[in-house]
Design an enzyme around this catalytic site. Structure first.
Site, short mmCIF file in Angstrom:
data_model
loop_
_atom_site.label_atom_id
_atom_site.label_comp_id
_atom_site.label_asym_id
_atom_site.label_seq_id
_atom_site.Cartn_x
_atom_site.Cartn_y
_atom_site.Cartn_z
N HIS A 16 0.80 -1.23 0.00
CA HIS A 16 0.00 0.00 0.00
C HIS A 16 0.83 1.27 0.00
O HIS A 16 0.27 2.35 0.20
CB HIS A 16 -0.92 0.03 1.22
CG HIS A 16 -2.15 -0.79 1.11
ND1 HIS A 16 -3.27 -0.38 0.42
CD2 HIS A 16 -2.44 -2.03 1.58
CE1 HIS A 16 -4.20 -1.32 0.49
NE2 HIS A 16 -3.73 -2.32 1.19
N LYS A 44 -8.55 14.18 4.34
CA LYS A 44 -7.73 12.96 4.33
C LYS A 44 -6.69 13.08 5.44
O LYS A 44 -6.53 14.15 6.04
CB LYS A 44 -7.05 12.75 2.99
CG LYS A 44 -6.21 13.92 2.49
CD LYS A 44 -5.62 13.64 1.12
CE LYS A 44 -6.71 13.59 0.07
NZ LYS A 44 -6.46 12.59 -0.97
N THR A 70 -8.62 6.41 -1.98
CA THR A 70 -10.02 6.02 -2.17
C THR A 70 -10.95 7.20 -1.93
O THR A 70 -12.08 7.19 -2.39
CB THR A 70 -10.42 4.86 -1.24
OG1 THR A 70 -10.07 5.18 0.11
CG2 THR A 70 -9.73 3.57 -1.67
#
Length: 842
Positions: free
Chosen positions: A362, A553, A667
């Site tokens: 990731h 975020k 995302t």
């Protein structure tokens, strides 16, 4: 009506009786004394009964088919509030709304009583939650494994512009959705030493003699699929002491020491991600990772051995996915369990391990690829260090055979990083011990192959795959944006909720003026909802007709919230100059509300300083009469899944502005686009694919590419060149440096400026003018609301690729080789067996 039907029935009358019974018999209250919390608990237990019924039948269906099962190991599961998710997926939201209304209650008021589980830090944990939803919706035999953190990600408070952390005690009122499974408790060892011995068959064996042991108790949370009968479990582990209370020590007067073992053990699952800036924090973090991985693997083996006597078919029945490097110690742990506990030989155990595990990477940030100091590792997990050394010895032999006389390659690929202090490279361990490694966006996977894991790609190209991340449309459109969902369904039916590609059917409506008007009205309603939240929580009035420019975020330098606020300062300066020159009327500024949100890691000073800067700029801008009606700045404290469900639908513009080559996927970009926001972004992560899908004309692109970033740095990037040659940029940096936004502490933001001018690791100055020019295009485009709305519709219509259902379907086919198992119930709710293709009641 039978009692059974009231426990599991889905009719309005069943739900009313069940709700009243649970209020009376579980909460011990009647309507006279019940609080809103009591009513919420009665609701939760009413829904849980129906989940448990389906969970038991799902387990029976899987056992009957002798299925292969996916086990998803993740240190984070940011699942959000479960009440609305469970009501929606069971298809009883409307019935429950009517049930509570008949008692004079409002369903939204009850749903607000639920404590949100903060079991994740951001995208990684939310992705895991989306995947669980998709696994159940696609009817895939699956189970999630993680940690039942007593305290989740901290509650963020903003005081004086600074982030302050407060414990997230989400379990203080209990959790009605979980089911304790103390009968499945497992033992986890730490420390001590190892002893070699010869077993009864004359084989060399190793025995681990631990310093201490901890017990892991599992708690199951049922995860339902959308409008089917499948319910899969999320199993979270809680650490308990093997000896809660030492009476002898207590009797001797050492009262604190008497419970020391209990305190030490339970610290392991106490808090999500302890601050690892200290040796103690690093040790606790490694203890956490090993704890949940060992618990989970022991549990997986227990389940497997209920049906099989040998491990010969283990990889054919078990697929284990490592969600990033946090659970990568699982490679060594499975080897230990197979060799030491179940007496397998090395070669067989290694074959099983490599065929069972798959690994998702990731990150492209080298510093985020976990490494553990050998000294710490050996002290905490001595047997695992031995196993890793053996894995490394054998692996490097393979490398030598393919690349003889290449010492530098051996050093780069080794699981052990040499140096003054040796480290174990966990990403290398995960790769070597897995049959497949995947990136999470096309660009990310290519950069993994080209840069971060290039040596491994050259040696094992067949092990690399891409699986672009996705999000569940149930949580992020249906539950977050019900009005837009209803509009979409009215035009194309509700099939898009399970097949997001159906959104393509919206394209013909993009030029329909009536549809555009309906679409715009819903966007304004969503902006109004967020504005009301901001008024209530920030005491700030904002204009719903302004452009909502949103960046929410995790706060990190590479995500470049700092570049965003530099744009705000630039606009502020332009307005102030125009006000002084008397040219404000001709400036033609598009009114904007800049909305930020996100948490900084408690030990990440620079990220916390950026939050302070954002709030300091907000204080100046929002109080200046010259800019009233033109720009406002808001910081949303304590951003969460629930707050995201309000925020994403309200956005006009989505800020996805990370330095190219740094974001793995993202995302949030998908959630914004699915709710009709247009994106301003770099060619980074999944932005590349989003732009390709929605059309370049519907995406505001700026900035250096990943290749250009590398090239510029290799040629000797000089941020001072940009500082001296861009007057607007110089003014912004000088204002930050001089204390213009921190009059009482003029030097407060010096470290930000020093970082920008001396190094500028994330290329803000290089991208600054590109960003400003692109933002000017945004402002101009927003003035034409009809064209903007058309772009918004097309963004949503072309986002079908980014459903987590699609991503999981690819994992199932190309990595896990697992098939869905439908759970069929008859009209009475009884499981219909499909053995040998002949339906029979179970």
């Amino acid at each position: 009506m039978s009692v059974k039907n009231d426990r599991t029935g889905m009719t309005l009358e069943n739900l009313k009786r069940a709700f009243t019974d649970n209020l009376y018999y579980i909460q011990g209250k009647d309507e006279r004394f019940a609080t809103l919390y009591d009513y919420y608990m009665a609701l939760a237990y009413t829904v849980r009964d129906r989940l448990i019924d389906r969970r038991i039948k799902t387990a029976k269906a899987y056992a009957e088919k002798n299925t292969k099962t996916v086990y998803y190991l993740s240190a984070e599961f940011l699942i959000g509030r479960l009440s609305i998710n469970n009501l929606t997926n069971l298809g009883i939201y409307d019935q429950m709304q009517e049930t509570v209304k008949s008692m004079g209650l409002n369903l939204d008021d009850l749903l607000e009583r639920e404590e949100e589980p903060g079991l994740g830090n951001g995208g990684l944990g939310r992705l895991a939650a989306c995947f669980l939803d998709s696994l159940a919706t696609l009817q895939v035999p699956a189970m999630g494994y993680g940690i039942r953190y007593e305290y989740g990600i901290f509650d963020q408070m903003i005081a004086g512009g600074w982030q302050h952390e407060r414990p997230d005690n989400w379990l203080r009122f209990g959790n009605p959705w979980e089911i304790a499974r103390p009968d499945y408790v497992v033992e986890v060892k730490y420390g001590g030493h190892t002893e070699a011995y010869t077993d009864a068959k004359g084989h060399y064996r190793v025995r681990w003699v631990p310093r201490n042991t901890v017990y892991g108790t599992p708690y199951d949370t049922p995860i339902p699929g959308f409008k089917n009968n499948t319910v899969n479990p999320l199993r979270l582990w809680s650490a308990k002491s093997s000896e809660d209370f030492n009476f002898q020590v207590f009797d001797a007067g050492e009262y604190t020491q008497a419970v020391a073992d209990k305190t030490y053990s339970e610290n392991i699952s106490k808090v999500l991600y302890p601050n690892d800036n200290t040796p103690q924090g690093k040790e606790l973090r490694l203890e956490q990772q090993y704890f949940f991985v060992s618990c989970s693997l022991q549990d997986i083996i227990r389940q497997y051995l209920r049906s099989y006597d040998t491990f010969d078919t283990f990889p054919d029945k078990v697929a284990i996915q490592l969600n990033d490097t946090h659970p990568s110690i699982g490679v060594a742990e499975l080897m230990r369990l197979l060799i030491d506990e179940h007496s397998l030989e090395w070669d067989q155990a290694w074959d099983i391990t490599r065929r069972t595990f798959a690994y998702t990477n990731h990150t492209l940030l080298i510093e985020a690829l976990e490494r553990w100091a050998v000294g710490l590792f050996g002290r905490l997990l001595p047997r695992h260090l031995e196993i890793i050394y053996e894995i490394n010895y054998r692996f490097l032999d393979e490398v030598r055979q393919k690349y003889p006389n290449d010492k530098a390659r051996l050093e780069r690929m080794s699981l052990v990083q040499e140096g003054p202090e040796k480290h174990i490279r966990m990403a290398h361990l995960a790769f070597v011990g897995s049959h497949t490694t995947n990136g999470v966006a096309e660009l990310h996977t290519e950069l993994l192959k080209r840069d971060v894991m290039h040596d491994f790609f050259e040696m094992y190209p067949e092990k690399f795959q891409n699986k672009t991340n996705g999000v569940t449309p149930r949580r992020w459109v249906l539950m977050s944006n019900p009005k837009l969902s209803a509009l979409i369904t009215s035009k194309i039916g509700d099939g898009w909720l399970k097949n997001l590609d159906d959104l393509r059917k919206l394209e013909p409506f993009a030029d329909d003026l009536e549809f555009q008007s309906q679409w715009h009205t819903i966007k304004q309603d969503n902006k109004r909802r967020l504005a009301e939240y901001i008024q209530a929580n920030n005491d700030l009035t904002i204009d719903v007709n302004s452009l909502f420019d949103i960046q929410v975020k995790r706060i990190h330098e590479y995500k470049r919230q700092l570049l965003n606020i530099m744009h705000v300062i630039t606009l502020y300066n332009r307005i102030k100059r125009a006000a002084i020159d008397g040219t404000l009327a001709s400036l033609n500024i598009t009114p904007r509300t800049f909305i930020f949100g996100g948490k900084a890691a408690p030990g990440y000073f620079m990220a916390k300083l950026v939050i302070k800067l954002i709030n300091s700029v907000a204080s100046v801008v929002n109080a200046d009469s010259d800019v009233q009606g033109l720009i406002k700045v808001v910081f949303l404290a304590n951003f969460s899944v629930s707050l995201g469900q309000i925020t994403y639908p309200a956005a006009d513009l989505s800020e996805q502005i990370s330095t190219a080559g740094k974001e793995a996927s993202g995302t949030g970009n998908m959630k914004f686009s699915l709710n009709g926001a247009l994106t301003i972004g770099t060619l980074d992560g999944a932005n590349v694919e989003i732009r390709k899908e929605v059309g370049a004309e519907n995406f505001f692109l700026f900035g250096l590419t990943a290749q250009e970033v590398v090239a510029m740095k290799s040629q000797g990037y000089n941020p001072m060149h940009y500082y001296h040659n861009n007057a607007e940029l110089k003014q912004v940096i000088d204002q930050i440096s001089s204390g213009f936004f921190s009059a009482k502490e003029p030097d407060l933001f010096k470290s930000i400026v020093n970082s920008l001018l001396s190094n500028d690791e994330y290329m803000l100055l290089a991208d600054y003018q590109f960003y400003l020019d692109c933002q000017d295009q945004v402002s101009e485009a927003y003035k034409d609301q009809r064209t903007w709305t058309r772009k918004s519709i097309l963004n949503v219509a072309r986002m079908g690729k980014f459903s987590s259902d699609n991503t999981i379907a690819q994992y199932c086919k190309e990595i896990w080789q697992v098939e869905p198992i439908a759970v069929h119930l008859d009209a009475d709710g009884q499981l219909i067996s499909q053995t040998a293709g002949i339906p029979t009641k179970v």
